[in-house]
Write an enzyme that holds these catalytic residues in place. Structure first.
Site, PDB file in Angstrom:
ATOM      1  N   GLU A  35       0.882  -1.169   0.000  1.00 23.75           N
ATOM      2  CA  GLU A  35       0.000   0.000   0.000  1.00 23.75           C
ATOM      3  C   GLU A  35       0.915   1.214   0.000  1.00 23.75           C
ATOM      4  OE1 GLU A  35      -2.265   0.884   3.537  1.00 23.75           O
ATOM      5  OE2 GLU A  35      -3.590   2.239   2.437  1.00 23.75           O
ATOM      6  N   ARG A 261       6.174 -12.628   9.272  1.00 21.13           N
ATOM      7  CA  ARG A 261       6.834 -11.385   8.908  1.00 21.13           C
ATOM      8  C   ARG A 261       8.186 -11.315   9.602  1.00 21.13           C
ATOM      9  NH1 ARG A 261       2.741  -7.440   9.997  1.00 21.13           N
ATOM     10  NH2 ARG A 261       4.119  -6.073   8.851  1.00 21.13           N
ATOM     11  N   LYS A 271       5.094   0.403   9.601  1.00 20.04           N
ATOM     12  CA  LYS A 271       5.050   1.669   8.866  1.00 20.04           C
ATOM     13  C   LYS A 271       4.524   2.806   9.733  1.00 20.04           C
ATOM     14  CE  LYS A 271       3.292   0.036   4.819  1.00 20.04           C
ATOM     15  NZ  LYS A 271       2.763   0.116   3.439  1.00 20.04           N
TER      16      LYS A 271
END
Length: 560
Positions: A35, A261, A271
RNA sequence: UGGGGUAUAGCCAAGUUGGUAAGGCAGCGGGUUUUGAUCCCGUUAUUCCCAGGUUCGAGUCCUGGUACCCCAGCCA
């Protein structure tokens, strides 16, 4: 760096099995779907290496697709930086860059299809009511009173949503699945919401935007993705992913697989948190060399190969884990040790005057660019009567373990002569400001003769000609946080409380050998005996600026 | 608390029909060395979260526990 085969992992095993069963016509198509709401970080690098790496080794394809379904958080700056980072890492996406927003028309049609099948409805509950009706972990959800609206009414309402005839929050389109499901993601998940925001790609064409859970499986299907790889937290979404693919008329049937992850200790890879560090001024920007962003690592001096190698070395599994920062550092040391040219830089200069060296005499010494790789050639280093050495490399007294210069004893100036410290000069406060010494002219490339009673040379130290050296600034970095898991905080604390106040140390007044005049940003060196350094973008002809990438491994006793 | 996951060395991580615990990082010991680096050699799990069970044999199979992670955005 030697190209090693990518090690096997459970995802490659799944692909091998699929291929052996003849699935997907033998095709392997993956995608990297960021994104555009922030810069890419080392965690994304793992996903990039996995997705593009698989595409490469199976002769398949990997798309770069921006998952841009939320215009509120997304910006073009991020789109640009993400493309730059993926390219810099050395990967090539198949065809043009894609955007989920490219498929908004098709997604709208498919939403209508679901309505027609009685599988989606427009809900007029308020956001608060929707949350309330959803229930919680222990309480099943309740069905919305709008759940049984007719297909015609739903069609008309959805069209009203699309046509900007409703307000934000007034209605949403939901899938009709099961409000009782123990999987909360299946309690009639929202497909579309109204957001009257200009979109960076589609402008003001839309006032309704599809949700990730609806968009992602369909984008995958539209692009013919075979293996859709994502992180563990999406595992609970997989049933809905499959539901969407099964209940809409898309040809392909992509499959989602989840992996853990990447977490690194002493830093954050979120983020949201990284954006806070930037916005709150704790760092100089997304590309601050202390940041675990791709652009930060790049500015720090990491190479694409080292990051790829690191991602390979940590593997791919389904176990939550925290990788030691030492592993990342090992990856860049390994690369730079082999490839970085060597140079000498004195960071805490102390003048050394060679009294038996003729005033004004200059000698050009030849040094290898890389001691272990003669194909890299040689360089010339000017030697003069006055040179700088590091303050750390001199002591008035020291035991035998101190392999540097000691008053009255000898040491070799790297690639040059053996010198003996004979005296020190102090300033008014008593601080040593200069060392006087003599040199042995017969020690270039060989050890001194008549060594009797002298013992072995203590060691070798680096130096820079005082008159010929180039002034420079060196920026030393330490970990950004003081604790291994900065995100784990006590009540009333925030991750910012764990920021290391001493993560940046700027050394001015440093000296580097003159061969580095005019070097370009991002050029990497090993400053011998110090570590690996990279020319910063702030560097200029007047003042070279170097970032410390990582120090050399140090394994000497601290007790001397 | 309902659902979904994960547990192999200090940190990652192989281990796929049950056959006697890869590799990397870190550490430790030694050798080479004009970088206290590199390189080289050696070394680090009698045991795989725990407890039972099946079996000649279990990290792998069965049963029961425990710990940790994720999910209750009209974020992704």
């Amino acid at each position: 760096m030697s190209e090693t085969k990518a090690p096997s992992n459970f995802i490659r095993q799944i692909i091998d099995r699929d291929l052996s069963e003849g699935k997907n016509d033998g095709q392997v198509v993956t995608r990297f779907p960021p994104e555009p709401n922030g810069y890419l970080h080392i965690g994304h690098a793992k996903s990039i290496c996995l997705n593009f790496g698989i595409a490469e080794s199976y002769k398949g394809a990997c798309n770069l697709r921006f998952d841009d379904t939320n215009p509120e958080k997304e910006e073009d700056e991020y789109i640009q930086s993400i493309q730059r980072d993926v390219e810099w890492l050395g990967f090539e996406w198949a065809g043009e860059v894609r955007f989920a927003s490219n498929y908004f028309d098709r997604l709208y049609e498919l939403a209508v299809e679901l309505i027609n099948k009685g599988l989606a409805y427009v809900d007029s509950l308020s956001p608060e009511q929707i949350a309330e009706y959803r229930g919680n972990f222990t309480t099943p959800g309740k069905e919305s009173p709008y759940r049984e609206r007719s297909v015609e009414e739903n069609l008309a309402l959805f069209e009203k949503m699309r046509a900007n005839q409703m307000e934000e929050g007034e209605a949403v389109l939901r899938a009709k699945i099961d409000m009782q499901s123990p999987n909360i993601n299946l309690r009639d998940p929202i497909l579309y919401r109204i957001r009257k925001k200009v979109h960076h790609q589609t402008g003001d064409k839309w006032v309704i935007y599809p949700m990730y859970d609806f968009t992602h499986p369909l984008s995958d299907a539209i692009e013919g993705i075979t293996h859709s790889l994502c992180t563990l937290e999406f595992e609970d979404h997989r049933p809905f992913y499959d539901w969407v693919v099964e209940n809409t008329s898309v040809a392909a049937t992509p499959r989602q697989y989840e992996f853990a992850r990447l977490n690194l200790n002493y830093t954050v890879t979120s983020k949201r948190k990284l954006k806070q560090l930037v916005d709150e001024g704790h760092v100089d920007g997304w590309d601050d060399p202390r940041m675990p962003t791709i652009s930060g690592l790049r500015r720090r001096g990491y190479t694409p190969a080292s990051i790829r190698h690191f991602c390979e070395s940590v593997g791919v599994s389904r176990a939550d884990s925290v990788v030691d920062m030492a592993m990342l550092e090992a990856a860049i040391r390994d690369d730079l040790n082999q490839h970085a040219p060597r140079a000498m830089c004195v960071m805490n200069p102390l003048k050394l005057v060679i009294e038996n060296w003729e005033e004004g005499k200059e000698e050009s010494l030849t040094a290898p660019v890389h001691p272990q790789n003669e194909t890299m050639g040689t360089r010339q280093v000017p030697m003069t009567r006055e040179v700088y050495i590091d303050k750390e490399d001199f002591r008035e007294e020291a035991n035998k373990k101190f392999k540097r210069l000691v008053l009255g004893d000898r040491v070799r100036l790297r690639y040059g002569y053996v010198v003996r410290a004979t005296d020190v000069v102090r300033d008014d406060s008593g601080e040593i400001i200069e060392i006087r010494c003599s040199y042995d002219s017969d020690t270039l490339g060989k050890n001194p003769e008549n060594d009797e009673g002298q013992g072995k040379l203590r060691g070798v130290i680096h130096w820079v000609s005082a008159s010929k050296g180039l002034p420079c600034e060196v920026r030393l970095y330490d970990r950004l946080f003081t604790v291994p898991n900065p995100g784990k905080v006590e009540e009333g604390q925030t991750f910012q409380d764990n920021i290391n106040p001493d993560s940046l140390k700027v050394l001015s007044g440093c000296w580097v050998e003159p061969g580095l005049r005019g070097v370009l940003a991002e050029t990497r060196y090993q400053f011998e005996r110090e570590g690996y350094f990279c020319v910063d973008q702030d560097s200029s002809d007047n003042l070279l600026v170097f970032n410390q990438t990582v120090g050399l491994r140090e394994s000497w006793p601290k007790d001397n």
